[in-house]
Motif scaffolding. Structure first.
Motif, PDB file in Angstrom:
ATOM      1  N   TRP A  78       0.827  -1.200   0.000  1.00 45.10           N
ATOM      2  CA  TRP A  78       0.000   0.000   0.000  1.00 45.10           C
ATOM      3  C   TRP A  78       0.862   1.251   0.000  1.00 45.10           C
ATOM      4  O   TRP A  78       0.492   2.271  -0.590  1.00 45.10           O
ATOM      5  CB  TRP A  78      -0.957   0.006   1.190  1.00 45.10           C
ATOM      6  N   LYS A  79       2.049   1.196   0.648  1.00 42.23           N
ATOM      7  CA  LYS A  79       2.951   2.345   0.630  1.00 42.23           C
ATOM      8  C   LYS A  79       3.578   2.515  -0.750  1.00 42.23           C
ATOM      9  O   LYS A  79       3.761   3.639  -1.228  1.00 42.23           O
ATOM     10  CB  LYS A  79       4.035   2.185   1.693  1.00 42.23           C
ATOM     11  N   GLN A  80       3.929   1.382  -1.376  1.00 43.89           N
ATOM     12  CA  GLN A  80       4.456   1.461  -2.735  1.00 43.89           C
ATOM     13  C   GLN A  80       3.443   2.143  -3.659  1.00 43.89           C
ATOM     14  O   GLN A  80       3.776   3.059  -4.420  1.00 43.89           O
ATOM     15  CB  GLN A  80       4.780   0.054  -3.261  1.00 43.89           C
ATOM     16  N   ASN A  81       2.197   1.681  -3.581  1.00 43.58           N
ATOM     17  CA  ASN A  81       1.168   2.215  -4.467  1.00 43.58           C
ATOM     18  C   ASN A  81       0.911   3.700  -4.207  1.00 43.58           C
ATOM     19  O   ASN A  81       0.659   4.477  -5.129  1.00 43.58           O
ATOM     20  CB  ASN A  81      -0.133   1.429  -4.308  1.00 43.58           C
ATOM     21  N   LYS A  82       0.967   4.095  -2.928  1.00 44.78           N
ATOM     22  CA  LYS A  82       0.741   5.492  -2.596  1.00 44.78           C
ATOM     23  C   LYS A  82       1.811   6.386  -3.215  1.00 44.78           C
ATOM     24  O   LYS A  82       1.517   7.457  -3.765  1.00 44.78           O
ATOM     25  CB  LYS A  82       0.710   5.663  -1.076  1.00 44.78           C
ATOM     26  N   LEU A  83       3.074   5.940  -3.138  1.00 50.52           N
ATOM     27  CA  LEU A  83       4.171   6.699  -3.737  1.00 50.52           C
ATOM     28  C   LEU A  83       4.022   6.762  -5.252  1.00 50.52           C
ATOM     29  O   LEU A  83       4.246   7.806  -5.878  1.00 50.52           O
ATOM     30  CB  LEU A  83       5.514   6.071  -3.349  1.00 50.52           C
ATOM     31  N   LYS A  84       3.629   5.632  -5.862  1.00 49.92           N
ATOM     32  CA  LYS A  84       3.479   5.605  -7.310  1.00 49.92           C
ATOM     33  C   LYS A  84       2.340   6.512  -7.773  1.00 49.92           C
ATOM     34  O   LYS A  84       2.425   7.166  -8.811  1.00 49.92           O
ATOM     35  CB  LYS A  84       3.253   4.166  -7.789  1.00 49.92           C
ATOM     36  N   ILE A  85       1.263   6.547  -6.997  1.00 48.81           N
ATOM     37  CA  ILE A  85       0.136   7.419  -7.352  1.00 48.81           C
ATOM     38  C   ILE A  85       0.565   8.883  -7.319  1.00 48.81           C
ATOM     39  O   ILE A  85       0.219   9.676  -8.200  1.00 48.81           O
ATOM     40  CB  ILE A  85      -1.049   7.172  -6.403  1.00 48.81           C
TER      41      ILE A  85
END
Length: 927
Positions: free
Chosen positions: A915-922
């Motif tokens: 979820w942290k990876q996805n947040k950074l990518k967003i």
């Protein structure tokens, strides 16, 4: 009331006699009743009046009046709606709470009446045609909200779309759902309910449904068709069009009294007290973001109308936002929010009203031919089969947890803490209850150890136990039947308690069979009876109970004048249970010999009135989240954030709740006054039941509804999929909905498309104690059985616990989501180390393999020849690259550019939870 009858509209005669909604529309200066088939359809050119009636079992009905003002409603209709709301209040006996609702800014309470939403209709209401000039047309709707959804029609333009909200495009043959990449899972799920509503009510269930993911286009025919309505695909504007409004909560409120001419007079003080409110006056409390109008009981209907008009005029002159809430309160019906602005607001208990209500109901029974002397207390839910071999009791003594023998497990001490495990079968399902029983005289450190050790036992049962924290004297009714016969002695056996007695020179009153002891007897049958030792004094007596006064080889049995028959039935049995050699002397209240009073230290006054059980109101459901940052109070999206001693808790009430409101991503608090339940969704951020228990205890400290909750109120912790029947009784519970796989959106989508989702009960949830070392230590139970045959939880080494945890990880990693169209699959991945259910990716990467921790192998040297610039890899790139894995755009960046954009190396990035990876990518437009 009689003086008001001439001012009441004839349309209100006979209203409020049935639970539910009644709705009227202001049409040509008169009220037109709206049929149920049109509930939820509000025309923007009109004003409406909505009455919600809730008939309670004993007390008077509860009424809420809302007057809804459309954006295009004229001033005459708006004022008339306000006046009619007051007339309706008068018709109902001046016992309602009234709310002003402005189109687009409705309260969540109002929206909760209309499932799943209201969709305002442009134009004016007509009693003949329903809508003047109504024709079918393609429309674009914006949906906001995770528990109640606010639907607004927006211009049918590409520029109306954004990355933060969910949109519905309703066409003649297909309904499209477009979800912005920043919208939450709960918002997407709620929007799907609106899609289903449109499909069933506007298309008679005969239309297709398509879901479109923001930023994903290639290879999706539905996405191509969706964008064709906007003239073809093009990037959505980068800046979000929706703005999150967050404002600091005003701690100072200004109070005005309103004269008969509508003039406002400031009271001139910031220190508010309930005694300032006079019965023959009306007041306005200005809290900036919300305004209350308080109307004394002795004010006339004309005075109330004038007060409301002047308050609305005040808001207009001040230029207040349309989001400003206006709530109208009659004396005696003040809500918790209003009372919170007053430093002194005595909490009165209307016990006489409760008793009066019971007497009326009993009289009704007699009138129908039933011979009753009194109406018995309302029984709790059915109790569960008692099996002695399913009960285990541990005494907590610091780090030691000792399993008690069967004879000893029915003898508890008020100076100790215990863990009680009860396994029972209900509807062919085996469930576990785990109680943490806190003795009234126990030491604080023993209480903390009891919670810690109970958490370890929960981990040993793979989280399937329902955890409950209770204090002596506040036990729920379902607790005692587990023991059948139970005696609670004064004193304690723990080392800390004994040390405490030494420090205070043994001034405590402990049980001693050679000294006189007084026990209060309670119970309903031989399978449910208790003897609780109380202070040896006449003040401990109560006419509602029976008592045993034990001294040496003899005993007095004292029977209170208004004690129940069940107390008398169990008295002899409990006397035998305490000591078979006792020779009882039976006495009734009022006939006590001098010896009896001498043993109690002399006569004294004691309660002689009927002790009534607290009446239970309807439960309240709250979403709840907790963080450790203290001293901050804000209002955000109508959610109140309350200060607590060590952090802050976000609390928002869910009105008119149903089972579907229990979303798997959230944590909920069900406040039933006599007990509180913390429900944990499998995909929520709570990591352990111990953490959830802390949340529940802090909720008790807040007592936001000012119901008289205390920290001694029982708190249950319930996991999604493991709900016990005494929790589900508060809902219209459908077992098939419980414990489905996937997140809220996936479950709704599967249901909408007619696909079955698994309802097989989980073999165990992901709950674990907070640390393996503590769990290993806590699970080393020590047997204290006299014959050595009884054993507690088997000693569990760190190695064994590690293997157990590893097995759980393997179990969770093999769980797969049913085959549904996963539009947001990557954003649903969560780190399994957080103890949460994990969802599979909808597509496998062609360039890497996913490791068990949700990342990809750090060795990406084989991708050096496949690197692209950040400008090419952005989802909104003007020159996008093709033939790449769109779910791993960041993997194509060079190491140097990756560190520049993300501020860390790739190996550090892939070690983060998904979820942290996805947040950074967003944030970087790579997702």
């Amino acid at each position: 009331m009689s003086r008001l009858n001439k001012d009441i509209d004839s349309a209100f005669h006979g209203v409020g006699t049935k639970s539910g909604l009644e709705i009227w529309c202001i049409y040509i200066n008169q009220l037109i009743s709206i049929p149920k088939s049109s509930f939820g359809k509000f025309h923007s050119g009109n004003a409406y009046l909505v009455l919600r009636t809730f008939l309670r079992k004993i007390e008077s009905p509860q009424y809420d009046i809302h007057y809804w003002l459309g954006n295009d409603a004229n001033e005459v209709d708006s004022i008339l709606a306000s006046d009619k709301a007051l007339e309706l209040d008068a018709a109902l006996g001046c016992c309602t709470v009234q709310y002003r609702e402005v189109q687009g800014q409705e309260t969540e309470k109002f929206l909760s009446y209309f499932k799943p939403c209201i969709i305002p209709v442009e134009g004016k209401f007509s009693p003949k045609t329903g809508l003047v000039g109504e024709t079918y047309q393609v429309i674009l709707l914006r949906c906001k909200g995770d528990h109640v959804v606010r639907v607004k029609e927006v211009p049918f333009l590409r520029s109306s779309l954004n990355h933060d909200d969910v949109f519905i495009l309703d066409t003649a043959s297909k309904v499209f759902l477009f979800a912005g990449c920043n919208s939450s899972t709960q918002e997407k799920a709620k929007a799907l309910e609106v899609v289903e509503y449109i499909k069933d009510n506007k298309h008679d269930g005969r239309c297709e449904v398509a879901t479109i993911e923001d930023g994903k286009f290639s290879g999706d025919s539905d996405a191509g068709e969706f964008w064709s309505f906007f003239g073809g695909y093009a990037p959505i504007p980068k800046l979000s069009s929706s703005i999150t409004q967050e404002q600091t909560q005003t701690t100072c409120a200004e109070l005005f009294w309103i004269d008969t001419k509508g003039n406002l007079h400031p009271t001139g003080t910031s220190s508010l007290d309930k005694d300032m409110l006079e019965k023959n006056k009306c007041y306005m409390l200005d809290c900036y973001s919300e305004v209350f109008v308080w109307m004394g009981r002795n004010t006339s209907l004309t005075e109330r109308k004038t007060s409301i008009s002047s308050s609305e005029e005040f808001l207009r002159k001040e230029g207040r936002s349309t989001t400003t809430s206006l709530v109208l309160l009659t004396e005696g019906l003040e809500n918790a929010r209003f009372r919170s602005f007053f430093s002194k607001w005595p909490q009165t208990v209307e016990s006489s009203l409760y008793n009066e209500g019971r007497e009326k109901v009993a009289a009704m029974f007699k009138q129908k031919g039933y011979d009753v002397e009194e109406l018995p207390d309302e029984e709790d839910e059915p109790l569960y089969t008692n099996c002695r071999d399913t009960l285990k009791v541990w005494r907590v003594d610091g780090d030691e947890v000792s399993l008690l023998s069967i004879p000893d497990q029915t003898k508890l001490f008020s100076g100790d803490c215990y863990i009680v495990q009860y396994k029972y079968t209900y509807n062919e399902r085996t469930d576990h209850l785990l109680y943490i029983w806190i003795g009234s005289e126990s030491i604080q450190k023993d209480r903390a150890d009891a919670i810690s050790n109970a958490s370890a036992i929960v981990g040993s049962t793979k989280g399937e136990s329902v955890l409950c924290h209770i204090y002596q004297g506040n036990e729920p009714s379902r607790f005692f039947p587990m023991f059948q016969s139970l005696v609670i002695f004064k004193g304690g056996l723990s080392r800390r308690y004994k040390m405490f007695l030494v420090e205070k020179e043994n001034k405590g009153e402990e049980y001693n069979e050679n000294k006189a002891s007084l026990f209060r007897v309670e119970g309903t049958s031989p399978r449910n009876m208790q003897a609780i030792q109380v202070n040896l004094a006449a003040t401990s007596l109560n006419s509602s109970y029976s008592y045993i006064l034990q001294y040496g080889a003899s005993a007095f049995t004292w029977i209170g004048k208004i004690s129940s028959d069940s107390d008398h039935d169990v008295l002899d049995r409990m006397l035998y249970f305490l000591d078979t050699s006792c020779q009882p002397i039976y006495i009734r209240e009022g006939n006590e010999p001098d010896t009896f009073w001498d043993l109690l230290g002399g006569k004294s006054e004691y309660p002689k009135e009927k002790e009534m059980r607290k009446q239970i109101e309807e439960p309240h459901l709250f979403t709840c989240s907790y963080s450790s940052v203290p001293n901050e109070i804000v209002v955000h999206d109508l959610a109140l954030l309350f200060r607590c001693t060590q952090g802050k808790i976000h609390v928002k009430e869910i009105y008119n709740f149903v089972q579907d409101d229990l979303t798997t991503e959230d944590v909920f608090l069900l406040d039933c006054q006599s007990e509180v339940y913390v429900w944990i969704g499998l995909n929520s951020n709570i990591k352990s039941k111990q953490e959830a228990l802390t949340l529940g205890l802090k909720f008790l400290e807040m007592d936001i509804l000012e119901e008289g909750l205390t920290v001694r109120t029982p708190v249950y912790v319930v996991t999604e999929g493991q709900e016990p029947p005494f929790f589900t009784r508060f809902f219209e519970w459908v077992p098939e909905k419980a414990n489905r796989h996937g997140n809220s959106f996936e479950r709704k989508l599967a249901s909408l498309k007619g696909k079955k989702t698994s309802t097989k009960r989980s073999s165990g949830s992901q709950w674990r104690p907070q640390s393996k070392d503590n769990a290993s230590r806590d699970l080393q139970s020590r047997s204290v059985s006299s014959n050595g045959s009884e054993r507690g939880v088997s000693p569990c080494s760190s190695e064994k616990l590690s293997r157990l945890s590893s097995a759980e990880d393997m179990t969770s990693s093999t769980n797969s989501t049913p085959v549904v169209k996963k539009l947001f699959s990557e954003s649903l991945l969560v780190d399994p180390s957080d103890g949460l259910a994990r969802q599979e990716s909808s597509s496998k990467s062609d360039i890497s393999k996913q490791n068990p921790h949700g990342g990809i192998n750090s060795d990406l040297s084989s991708l050096e020849s496949l690197t692209y610039s950040y400008k090419q890899l952005r989802v909104d790139s003007q020159e996008p690259v093709s033939n790449i894995d769109a779910t791993r755009r960041e993997a194509y960046l060079t190491e140097k550019e990756f560190e520049e954009r993300f501020g860390m190396a790739k190996s550090e990035f892939y070690a983060l939870p998904k979820w942290k990876q996805n947040k950074l990518k967003i944030c970087l437009h790579l997702f």
